[in-house]
Write an enzyme that holds these catalytic residues in place. Structure first.
Site, PDB file in Angstrom:
ATOM      1  N   SER A  49     -12.104   9.961  10.169  1.00  0.00           N
ATOM      2  CA  SER A  49     -10.761   9.537  10.575  1.00  0.00           C
ATOM      3  C   SER A  49     -10.071  10.512  11.519  1.00  0.00           C
ATOM      4  CB  SER A  49      -9.875   9.337   9.339  1.00  0.00           C
ATOM      5  OG  SER A  49     -10.411   8.330   8.516  1.00  0.00           O
ATOM      6  N   LYS A 108      -2.020   5.927   4.486  1.00  0.00           N
ATOM      7  CA  LYS A 108      -1.697   6.796   5.625  1.00  0.00           C
ATOM      8  C   LYS A 108      -0.307   6.485   6.182  1.00  0.00           C
ATOM      9  CE  LYS A 108      -6.557   7.450   6.878  1.00  0.00           C
ATOM     10  NZ  LYS A 108      -7.643   7.163   7.832  1.00  0.00           N
TER      11      LYS A 108
END
Length: 808
Positions: free
Chosen positions: A715, A758
């Site tokens: 990520s 997130k």
């Protein structure tokens, strides 16, 4: 008894004391009474606790002294030629008794002799004189002394005398029969009994020597009426005579020459004889009970045939063998299982919705899925239960949801923890050929539920591990397949069991450690973390009322407004769920409970200053974006097992030969992302207006702070590229911008997971703009508006788009 006889009695007593031989006193009624009447007893006497012994008047008894206090007591009494009070303890195991441990009634006694034995122990010979009752313990040092009063004995008068004589005669006859029938009592005892003419002493003598419980002996001693005391003894002796005669009758039926090889056979024969006397063999009785229970079961013909066959096998087994217990356990398990027993599902969808909303805030997808299942059941009437898998960070309510689902459906609830499970037999059971075999935990929990369609929680399914005992995850494949679990095979049961009506709900923190075949059999539902506003509501509706009740704090005494709750959540917890919040609230109300219990003043409406007083300084500072950061520092978004978080990627240049250094406890995938990012920067230096000489003549160091925490995953790919591009170009990153995404060597930005977590982390940190892969747009569209409110999303396809949006 005349004086000569009395002297004879004293002479025999002295002989006994010199020879230490067993002595049976022989007295007449008048002499016994005179001996007792002559005893003068002061109001306060020493009290001697006896273990497992009840002393009766007139009886001479040797006792072993073990306690220092008791030894000092008898020596002092012997020296002063006084008397002591012998009282039995209620529990012989008590080493250091207190007054409450002693019976109230005992016997006044004289110390006749203290014997120091060769093994170092001390025996004391005492003679009971009169019964007494203690009223108060005056002192307990160096031993008990207490105020006492003597108890009179009620002798039968008038017409009762004849009945009393009959009772005394019965006592003698019964005692003679016991002596004759018992091999443990010497024949000389019958001679002693025949020569006792004093009825009172006879009753006391038999009471002291009978094999009855201490509590019953004490009851006899406490009976003032001699007639009633004799009747009590008659009752006990009749029972003892019957036992002796039954034992002799059994032994006469099992006449056999005893030697070493025949000992076991003799014991078996005696057992059978006892069973026949009782009326039935326990093996046959157990078999009949199992057979009667089997007739009430609603099982198939196949299962009924297996049960009958196994029951016949039980009847042929020796109960002393290990196989018998396994076989009996197997049949009992079959009886206890709820074959084709189902609870009726509740099809009130509105009520189900109310229950789910009452117990859990949010979790809309899960609630919707449960209601869909109920709706189909209501319309169709029959449906194979789905296997749901709730996955998400800890503390969001995955496990507790099972109870609410069970209540909404009107089903039983069972939970099986899979954390650390590494033995396949825990799921499938052991084969019953092994000693100690038992069914697997699936069947055990179905038996516990009492129905074949419970809500079954498989907790922590991602924590299963495999070992040389087998792979439990593979054993669960059959359990969690709706097409196969109608014929689930447990090794112990060895008969197919229908699990198709069971509603399995699995929980997990992450899907990475669950095998692909197992994932394929489950319907995955992501239970994401909560935003601060949701946590505030959960605390107000559920956690605070629960903790107030747990700590006995009245609801009207303390309150926390939304602003204070928000401060507590942001500064004292860091999690996606609410488990830590629950613990912090418990800590807070413990402090408040202490103040209330100490009669100190407690503020009704708590402030932030009060929280700091009760909970200490803030444990966490909010992760937030940094203002005016230099080139090379970029904010990234990361997923963790406890929810989302932000991380910073820092880059710096130093003179060298173009080497790349990575620090910050990075995993292999993250290191590869950094290498990939540098290669991309070098190959597109011209497009980015980067002088190739700078890249060749400078070393680049990439660091991700908080090096104690392991970090891995793809990520951070776009974050790495942006950080390197920023340091090479000298252009800092725009404020309040964060990003996440995987990169390819061609510069393409790929989608990543954990988008909701997130986004929550970005909101907590004060981020306003988020850069994502275009393929992640669908994930954002599925998130409620409340989660994305105030955020601007930029969806990109390649690295160049990222750099245009991120760099100043």
């Amino acid at each position: 008894m005349n004086k000569t006889n009395k002297a004879s009695f004293n002479f025999q007593l002295s002989d006994f004391l010199e020879s230490e031989a067993e002595f049976i006193p022989i007295v007449e009624d008048d002499d016994y009474q005179q001996l007792m009447d002559e005893e003068k007893v002061p109001d306060v006497i020493p009290i001697l606790p006896l273990r497992n012994t009840v002393l009766f008047p007139g009886v001479i008894f040797p006792i072993s002294i073990g306690r220092e206090k008791s030894l000092q007591l008898v020596r002092d009494v012997q020296k002063s030629k006084g008397v002591l009070g012998a009282v039995c303890q209620k529990d012989h195991k008590t080493e250091d008794p207190v007054p409450e441990d002693l019976y109230r009634v005992g016997t006044i006694a004289r110390v006749l002799k203290i014997l120091e034995l060769p093994d170092g122990s001390t025996s004391v010979i005492i003679q009971g004189r009169k019964r007494f009752q203690w009223h108060e313990i005056v002192s307990d040092t160096p031993y008990f002394t207490g105020k006492v009063s003597l108890l009179d004995e009620v002798k039968p008068e008038g017409d009762e005398k004849r009945e009393f004589e009959a009772i005394v005669g019965s006592l003698k006859d019964l005692s003679m029969r016991i002596i004759k029938g018992s091999s443990n009592i010497p024949p000389e005892a019958s001679f002693a009994l025949k020569n006792i003419d004093s009825p009172a002493f006879l009753i006391n003598y038999i009471g002291a020597n009978s094999e009855i419980k201490i509590s019953e002996k004490q009851r006899v001693l406490e009976t003032n009426d001699l007639k009633k005391r004799g009747l009590l003894l008659v009752e006990h002796l009749v029972r003892e005579v019957q036992l002796v005669e039954i034992k002799n009758d059994i032994q006469s039926k099992v006449k056999i020459d005893i030697d070493q090889q025949q000992r076991e056979y003799l014991l078996q024969q005696q057992m059978k004889t006892i069973q026949n006397e009782l009326g039935a063999s326990p093996i046959e009785q157990a078999a009949k009970e199992l057979e009667a229970a089997s007739k009430k079961k609603k099982w198939s013909k196949e299962v009924a045939d297996v049960f009958k066959k196994e029951l016949d096998k039980l009847r042929r087994l020796n109960p002393a063998s290990g196989e018998y217990s396994v076989q009996h356990n197997y049949l009992q398990t079959m009886i206890d299982l709820p074959w084709e027993q189902y609870t009726k599902d509740v099809f009130d969808l509105k009520k189900a919705q109310r229950i789910l909303d009452r117990d859990h805030f949010g979790l809309d997808k899960v609630k919707e899925r449960i209601l869909e299942h109920l709706a189909v059941l209501k319309l169709k009437g029959d449906l194979k239960s789905p296997i749901l898998c709730l996955y998400g960070p800890p503390g969001v309510g995955k496990t507790s949801l099972g109870k609410s689902v069970a209540e909404a459906l009107g089903r039983q609830y069972v939970r099986m923890s899979l954390g650390g499970l590494h033995d396949e037999s825990e799921v499938r059971g052991h084969r019953k050929t092994y000693i100690g075999a038992m069914p697997g935990r699936i069947i055990q929990n179905i038996k516990k539920a009492g129905s074949s369609n419970p809500v079954f929680i498989l907790d922590e399914i991602d924590k299963i591990s495999s070992s040389y005992h087998g792979d439990p995850a593979s054993a669960l494949l059959e359990v969690l397949d709706p097409e196969q679990n109608s014929n689930f095979h447990d090794n112990f049961l060895d008969v197919d069991y229908d699990l198709s009506k069971v509603m399995f709900i699995a929980t997990a923190n992450t899907l990475n450690s669950i095998s692909a075949p197992l994932l394929d059999r489950m319907e995955l539902i992501n239970v994401t973390g909560y935003i601060v506003e949701e946590k505030v509501e959960i605390a107000r509706q559920h956690l605070i009322p629960k903790q107030l009740a747990n700590h006995g704090v009245p609801k009207s005494m303390v309150s926390l407004n939304k602003k204070v709750l928000t401060y507590l959540i942001e500064n004292y917890t860091r999690e996606s769920g609410v488990r830590q919040l629950d613990k912090v609230l418990a800590q807070l109300f413990r402090k408040i409970a202490l103040k209330i219990a100490s009669d100190e003043e407690v503020k009704k409406s708590l402030t932030m200053a009060d929280l700091r007083e009760y909970l200490g300084v803030e444990k966490y500072s909010r992760d937030s974006w940094e203002k005016d950061v230099p080139p090379g520092v970029v904010t990234g978004l990361a997923w963790t097992a406890s929810g989302g978080d932000i991380l910073f990627v820092e880059s710096s240049l130093s003179k060298g030969k173009g080497n790349l250094t990575l620090t910050g406890n990075l995993g292999d995938v993250m290191k590869e992302s950094a290498v990939l990012a540098l290669e991309y920067i070098k190959s597109h230096a011209e497009e980015l207006n980067i002088d190739p000489v700078i890249a060749e003549q400078n070393n680049i160091h990439v660091h991700v702070p908080e090096g104690a925490i392991p970090k891995d995953g793809p990520s951070a790919g776009v974050t790495m590229v942006t950080s390197m591009a920023s340091i090479f170009t000298g252009r800092p990153v725009k404020p309040r911008v964060a990003m996440t995404g995987e990169i390819t060597l061609r510069g393409k930005v790929l989608p990543v997971g954990g988008i909701k977590e997130k986004i929550l982390a970005a909101k907590r940190a004060g981020i306003l703009e988020i850069i994502l892969s275009k393929d992640n747009q669908k994930d954002v569209n599925e998130i409620k508006n409340i989660y994305v409110e105030g955020l601007t999303f930029h969806y990109v396809e390649n690295i160049m788009n990222v750099l245009e949006l991120a760099l100043k």
